[in-house]
Scaffold this active site. Structure first.
Site, PDB file in Angstrom:
ATOM      1  N   THR A 107      -5.087  -1.003  -6.773  1.00 45.92           N
ATOM      2  CA  THR A 107      -6.368  -0.284  -7.758  1.00 45.92           C
ATOM      3  C   THR A 107      -5.989  -0.402  -9.000  1.00 45.92           C
ATOM      4  O   THR A 107      -6.953  -0.777  -9.464  1.00 45.92           O
ATOM      5  CB  THR A 107      -6.535   1.074  -7.176  1.00 45.92           C
ATOM      6  N   GLN A 150      -4.668  -7.655   0.991  1.00 46.46           N
ATOM      7  CA  GLN A 150      -4.472  -7.830   2.426  1.00 46.46           C
ATOM      8  C   GLN A 150      -3.656  -9.089   2.975  1.00 46.46           C
ATOM      9  O   GLN A 150      -3.300  -9.224   4.127  1.00 46.46           O
ATOM     10  CB  GLN A 150      -6.069  -7.747   3.003  1.00 46.46           C
ATOM     11  N   ALA A 189       2.426  -2.617  -2.299  1.00 44.74           N
ATOM     12  CA  ALA A 189       3.624  -2.576  -1.351  1.00 44.74           C
ATOM     13  C   ALA A 189       3.125  -2.121  -0.002  1.00 44.74           C
ATOM     14  O   ALA A 189       3.821  -2.148   0.797  1.00 44.74           O
ATOM     15  CB  ALA A 189       4.657  -1.985  -2.090  1.00 44.74           C
ATOM     16  N   HIS A 190       2.345  -0.884  -0.121  1.00 48.25           N
ATOM     17  CA  HIS A 190       2.235  -0.167   1.259  1.00 48.25           C
ATOM     18  C   HIS A 190       1.289  -1.073   2.182  1.00 48.25           C
ATOM     19  O   HIS A 190       1.453  -0.565   3.567  1.00 48.25           O
ATOM     20  CB  HIS A 190       1.557   1.137   0.938  1.00 48.25           C
ATOM     21  N   THR A 211       7.402   4.541 -17.432  1.00 43.06           N
ATOM     22  CA  THR A 211       8.924   4.445 -16.746  1.00 43.06           C
ATOM     23  C   THR A 211       8.759   3.994 -15.585  1.00 43.06           C
ATOM     24  O   THR A 211       7.797   4.558 -14.665  1.00 43.06           O
ATOM     25  CB  THR A 211       9.892   5.650 -16.775  1.00 43.06           C
ATOM     26  N   CYS A 263     -10.710   3.540   2.521  1.00 39.10           N
ATOM     27  CA  CYS A 263     -10.926   4.245   1.498  1.00 39.10           C
ATOM     28  C   CYS A 263     -12.446   4.935   1.412  1.00 39.10           C
ATOM     29  O   CYS A 263     -12.760   5.923   0.963  1.00 39.10           O
ATOM     30  CB  CYS A 263     -11.146   3.327   0.156  1.00 39.10           C
TER      31      CYS A 263
HETATM   32  N1  PLP Z   1      -7.858  -3.982  -2.501  1.00 39.27           N
HETATM   33  C1  PLP Z   1      -7.961  -4.342  -1.128  1.00 39.27           C
HETATM   34  C2  PLP Z   1      -8.464  -5.431  -0.553  1.00 39.27           C
HETATM   35  C3  PLP Z   1      -7.414  -2.907  -0.356  1.00 39.27           C
HETATM   36  O1  PLP Z   1      -7.556  -3.212   1.066  1.00 39.27           O
HETATM   37  C4  PLP Z   1      -7.023  -2.011  -0.943  1.00 39.27           C
HETATM   38  C5  PLP Z   1      -6.770  -0.637  -0.173  1.00 39.27           C
HETATM   39  O2  PLP Z   1      -7.140  -0.466   1.022  1.00 39.27           O
HETATM   40  C6  PLP Z   1      -6.766  -1.773  -2.446  1.00 39.27           C
HETATM   41  C7  PLP Z   1      -7.294  -3.016  -3.073  1.00 39.27           C
HETATM   42  C8  PLP Z   1      -6.216  -0.772  -3.003  1.00 39.27           C
HETATM   43  O3  PLP Z   1      -4.929  -0.657  -2.940  1.00 39.27           O
HETATM   44  P1  PLP Z   1      -4.178   0.576  -3.365  1.00 39.27           P
HETATM   45  O4  PLP Z   1      -4.089   1.431  -2.216  1.00 39.27           O
HETATM   46  O5  PLP Z   1      -2.702  -0.145  -3.746  1.00 39.27           O
HETATM   47  O6  PLP Z   1      -4.625   0.949  -4.567  1.00 39.27           O
END
Ligand code: PLP
Length: 380
Positions: A71, A178, A199-200, A236, A325
């Site tokens: 994000t 993705q 990373a997640h 940091t 989300c």
């Molecule tokens: N972009 C895409 C295509 C995603 O699938 C996601 C998370 O679902 C994000 C951005 C957001 O990433 P983050 O969770 O690291 O903020």
């Protein structure tokens, strides 16, 4: 049994990654900005992580900027485009993640927003891209995701970026959240100026990601007040998580062709088995040109669309209705609104990782069959 089929929302952290993170936390607590030995040790791990990531994606270490998540990178790219590159137009799609879709709309008074036409399968229609960009005037940003998180459409990013970069004053960004760690990525071939990774989504920790910025591309900081990340992202550094992310990307890409083939076959079996028990089920994920981790399904109306995810959860299956989300928010997804989904049908996204197996597929299909049988009895 518990089955986790929501890997597009987040992935389980790899055991090796946990070891790297805990060891970094325990033994490398220094601040990478400090000049004494403790700081230097931290700095060494930070730069080693940067080198590892850069090498894996065919980039230079100086092109990798660590930050907190996908994000943040998406916001930073759009902010930079508007405030620093003074773009007049942003070309994007109506199926971007909200971190792009909404962020771009926040600047609607500053820039013209052009939504690129999509094919029925959800990819940018490359045959129309030339004509659109040919009449572009002034600096512009093209921001298009590599693969869609809700329904898995995969863009031919190499070709898209090649077309876009053949026009003057066009900068290209791709949200690769993705696909990073899921597909082979080589920045020598994918001519984007900016890319987003988190990373997640590849078995690393949450709250850490990186932004790729091609050398010589103009960049300003969105988060200011420190000199970290060469002044482009103050704060940091989250060293342990960054080290974990580098290990996660290494592990995710070691056996990519084998992992992709495995995931393709797992998804095909799932698709066939679920179709065998629910013949009217439809698939939003296109058969060609999609990300191997995602299968987005449209359940027929006889399933209780409001209760379906809960019913699956009660049977031990974690999956998602569209984007994680927006799930929980009782708002239809702006992504799904772009597709013909029959009224009253529920979209359920199953998303896989290499740690899933055929037993889990069978378990999930059995439980869906159970649900269907329960429905038949309740209607009898
Ligand atoms: N972009 C895409 C295509 C995603 O699938 C996601 C998370 O679902 C994000 C951005 C957001 O990433 P983050 O969770 O690291 O903020």
């Amino acid at each position: 049994m518990k089955v986790y089929f929501d890997n597009a929302a987040t992935t389980p952290v790899h055991q090796e990654v946990i070891k790297v993170i805990t060891s970094s936390l325990a033994t490398n607590f220094g601040n990478p900005s400090s000049s004494h030995h403790s700081g230097r040790e931290a700095k060494a791990q930070l730069e080693e992580s940067r080198r590892k990531i850069a090498k894996i994606i065919g980039a230079k270490p100086s092109e990798i900027i660590f930050n907190s998540c996908g994000t943040e990178s998406n916001n930073a790219v759009v902010y930079n485009a508007v405030k620093n590159m003074h773009v007049k137009t942003i070309y994007t799609t109506k199926i971007e993640h909200p971190a792009i879709f909404q962020t771009v709309q926040n600047y609607q008074n500053d820039v013209q927003i052009v939504y690129l036409p999509l094919t029925k399968s959800g990819q940018v229609d490359l045959t129309k891209l030339h004509a659109i960009l040919a009449i572009n005037q002034g600096p512009a940003l093209v921001t298009v995701m590599h693969a869609n998180n809700e329904m898995g459409a995969l863009n031919d990013l190499k070709e898209l970026a090649r077309i876009a970069k053949s026009y003057p004053e066009i900068y290209v960004h791709s949200d690769m959240v993705q696909t990073m760690g899921h597909l082979p990525i080589d920045m020598h071939e994918i001519l984007v100026d900016f890319a987003t990774a988190s990373a997640h989504k590849f078995h690393g920790p949450k709250g850490v990601g990186f932004m790729y910025v091609r050398q010589t591309t103009p960049l300003c900081a969105m988060i200011t007040g420190g000199s970290q990340e060469r002044g482009f992202r103050s704060g940091t550094e989250n060293l342990a998580s960054i080290a974990g992310m580098a290990t996660a990307l290494e592990l995710a890409t070691t056996d990519l062709p084998k992992d992709i083939a495995y995931l393709e076959s797992l998804r095909t079996v799932f698709r066939e088995k679920i179709k065998a028990i629910i013949p009217e089920i439809q698939f939003l994920t296109p058969e060609e040109g999609s990300l191997c981790t995602v299968l987005s399904t449209i359940f027929p109306t006889r399933f209780d669309s409001d209760a379906l995810l809960f019913q699956l959860d009660m049977k031990g299956i974690a999956c998602s209705g569209g984007s994680a989300c927006s799930s929980g928010a009782n708002k239809p997804s702006h992504v799904l609104a772009q597709f013909d989904i029959p009224a009253g049908c529920k979209v359920v996204r199953f998303s896989f990782s290499k740690f899933n197996n055929l037993d889990e597929v069978d378990y999930c299909v059995d439980k869906i069959k159970e649900l269907q049988d329960e429905l038949k009895h309740s209607m009898a």
